[in-house]
Design a protein around this motif. Structure first.
Motif, PDB file in Angstrom:
ATOM      1  N   GLU A 116       0.850  -1.184   0.000  1.00  0.00           N
ATOM      2  CA  GLU A 116       0.000   0.000   0.000  1.00  0.00           C
ATOM      3  C   GLU A 116       0.887   1.235   0.000  1.00  0.00           C
ATOM      4  OE1 GLU A 116      -3.884  -0.233   2.129  1.00  0.00           O
ATOM      5  OE2 GLU A 116      -2.888  -1.882   3.178  1.00  0.00           O
ATOM      6  N   ARG A 120      -2.528   4.086  -3.695  1.00  0.00           N
ATOM      7  CA  ARG A 120      -2.498   2.861  -4.491  1.00  0.00           C
ATOM      8  C   ARG A 120      -2.291   1.608  -3.648  1.00  0.00           C
ATOM      9  NH1 ARG A 120      -3.980   2.857 -10.019  1.00  0.00           N
ATOM     10  NH2 ARG A 120      -4.005   5.042 -10.600  1.00  0.00           N
ATOM     11  N   LYS A 121      -2.961   0.548  -4.072  1.00  0.00           N
ATOM     12  CA  LYS A 121      -2.759  -0.771  -3.488  1.00  0.00           C
ATOM     13  C   LYS A 121      -2.169  -1.639  -4.591  1.00  0.00           C
ATOM     14  CE  LYS A 121      -5.091  -4.263  -0.639  1.00  0.00           C
ATOM     15  NZ  LYS A 121      -6.390  -4.667  -0.044  1.00  0.00           N
ATOM     16  N   GLU A 140      -4.320  -8.982 -13.891  1.00  0.00           N
ATOM     17  CA  GLU A 140      -5.409  -8.071 -13.528  1.00  0.00           C
ATOM     18  C   GLU A 140      -6.464  -8.787 -12.688  1.00  0.00           C
ATOM     19  OE1 GLU A 140      -6.722  -6.380 -17.213  1.00  0.00           O
ATOM     20  OE2 GLU A 140      -4.818  -5.363 -17.557  1.00  0.00           O
ATOM     21  N   GLN A 144      -7.545  -8.052  -8.710  1.00  0.00           N
ATOM     22  CA  GLN A 144      -8.920  -7.889  -8.251  1.00  0.00           C
ATOM     23  C   GLN A 144      -9.221  -8.765  -7.052  1.00  0.00           C
ATOM     24  OE1 GLN A 144     -11.030  -8.681 -11.915  1.00  0.00           O
ATOM     25  NE2 GLN A 144     -11.170  -6.521 -12.445  1.00  0.00           N
ATOM     26  N   ASP A 147      -8.124  -6.986  -4.079  1.00  0.00           N
ATOM     27  CA  ASP A 147      -8.618  -5.613  -4.046  1.00  0.00           C
ATOM     28  C   ASP A 147      -7.508  -4.597  -4.345  1.00  0.00           C
ATOM     29  OD1 ASP A 147     -10.705  -3.791  -3.800  1.00  0.00           O
ATOM     30  OD2 ASP A 147     -10.262  -3.383  -1.691  1.00  0.00           O
ATOM     31  N   ASP A 149      -5.397  -2.133  -7.086  1.00  0.00           N
ATOM     32  CA  ASP A 149      -5.706  -1.369  -8.291  1.00  0.00           C
ATOM     33  C   ASP A 149      -4.504  -1.255  -9.226  1.00  0.00           C
ATOM     34  OD1 ASP A 149      -4.052   0.641  -7.152  1.00  0.00           O
ATOM     35  OD2 ASP A 149      -5.772   1.547  -6.163  1.00  0.00           O
ATOM     36  N   SER A 150      -3.373  -1.862  -8.823  1.00  0.00           N
ATOM     37  CA  SER A 150      -2.144  -1.779  -9.607  1.00  0.00           C
ATOM     38  C   SER A 150      -1.369  -3.088  -9.476  1.00  0.00           C
ATOM     39  CB  SER A 150      -1.256  -0.624  -9.117  1.00  0.00           C
ATOM     40  OG  SER A 150      -1.997   0.567  -8.971  1.00  0.00           O
ATOM     41  N   MET A 165      -8.093  -0.396 -16.205  1.00  0.00           N
ATOM     42  CA  MET A 165      -8.712  -0.161 -14.893  1.00  0.00           C
ATOM     43  C   MET A 165      -7.769  -0.617 -13.800  1.00  0.00           C
ATOM     44  SD  MET A 165     -12.770  -0.998 -15.231  1.00  0.00           S
ATOM     45  CE  MET A 165     -12.971  -0.683 -13.492  1.00  0.00           C
ATOM     46  N   ILE A 166      -7.079  -1.747 -14.052  1.00  0.00           N
ATOM     47  CA  ILE A 166      -5.994  -2.195 -13.185  1.00  0.00           C
ATOM     48  C   ILE A 166      -4.697  -1.772 -13.869  1.00  0.00           C
ATOM     49  CG2 ILE A 166      -4.815  -4.156 -12.129  1.00  0.00           C
ATOM     50  CD1 ILE A 166      -7.555  -3.784 -10.940  1.00  0.00           C
ATOM     51  N   TYR A 167      -3.972  -0.842 -13.266  1.00  0.00           N
ATOM     52  CA  TYR A 167      -2.698  -0.401 -13.827  1.00  0.00           C
ATOM     53  C   TYR A 167      -1.669  -1.522 -13.684  1.00  0.00           C
ATOM     54  CZ  TYR A 167       1.771   2.095 -14.096  1.00  0.00           C
ATOM     55  OH  TYR A 167       3.045   2.487 -14.415  1.00  0.00           O
ATOM     56  N   LYS A 193      -3.682  10.577  -6.927  1.00  0.00           N
ATOM     57  CA  LYS A 193      -4.323   9.386  -7.490  1.00  0.00           C
ATOM     58  C   LYS A 193      -3.655   8.920  -8.791  1.00  0.00           C
ATOM     59  CE  LYS A 193      -8.874  10.296  -5.469  1.00  0.00           C
ATOM     60  NZ  LYS A 193     -10.319  10.514  -5.728  1.00  0.00           N
TER      61      LYS A 193
END
Length: 220
Positions: A116, A120-121, A140, A144, A147, A149-150, A165-167, A193
């Motif tokens: 974290e 970003r997580k 990706e 998910q 949870d 996002d990267s 959507m997922i970097y 962000k």
């Protein structure tokens, strides 16, 4: 500087430093992967970028190269300054689950880590089990599930950055590039962000030179 003590989640840091990393709005993460025995180039990467970064992420295959630099930091104060306060690494398909060092008898090398950092997580994984040679769908989906996002990954020895959507980002290999790419590493910048990668090509000679470049020009 790093405390050289491993937390239960596999990250070398302290709970205090991890909390600081999560709370920061703007930060820099040094990322490299697939050194495959080239400890000297790992040292050069850390010497160049480590002192100005908030964290280091190694995406697998060459864990002993990083460990060798960490060991030197116990002997040399200057090397100790290269190590960011947070060091996260994962196991590549050529790494072992456990390694040892002079500063830690049994070091766990996890398959995956969730870091974290700011807003970003980030899931860190080598990528061999997620089929990254074919596409980023597997990593990706893995992100998910936790949870995140990267994603930071390696394995292909080819630099890539995908703004889905997922970097997702692959720094390429710092020693064994493939598919017309160059030896490379990344400074990942998180500004609020926003997240983006600055790729650096590595040219070794009498001096090691790091120059920003755009991996898109080496696309498939």
């Amino acid at each position: 500087m790093n405390c050289l003590s491993q937390l239960q989640n596999g990250i070398f840091s302290t709970e205090k430093e991890l909390a600081k990393l999560k709370e920061k709005e703007n930060l820099r993460i040094l990322v490299y992967s697939d050194s495959h025995g080239d400890a000297p180039i790992v040292g050069k990467i850390l010497e160049k970028f480590g002192p100005t970064c908030d964290a280091l992420v190694f995406a697998g295959d060459g864990i002993y190269d990083l460990i060798s630099v960490m060991e030197k930091s116990r002997q040399y104060k200057e090397v100790k300054k290269w190590l960011p306060p947070v060091i996260a690494f994962v196991r590549g398909n050529n790494d072992y689950s456990y390694v040892s060092a002079t500063f830690e008898r049994k070091i766990f090398v996890p398959k995956h880590i969730v870091l974290e950092a700011g807003c970003r997580k980030i899931l860190v994984t080598h990528g061999n089990e997620e089929g990254v040679y074919y596409d980023t769908e597997g990593i990706e989906m893995a992100a998910q599930l936790v949870d995140a996002d990267s994603v930071i990954y390696g394995h292909t020895h080819f630099p890539a950055e995908n703004m889905h959507m997922i970097y997702s980002m692959n720094p390429g290999s710092c020693s064994c590039p493939r598919l017309r790419s160059l030896p490379s590493c990344v400074v990942l910048e998180i500004l609020g962000k926003n997240i983006s990668a600055i790729f650096y090509k590595i040219e070794s000679g009498i001096e090691t030179v790091f120059t920003p470049y755009f991996p898109e020009q080496y696309s498939f």
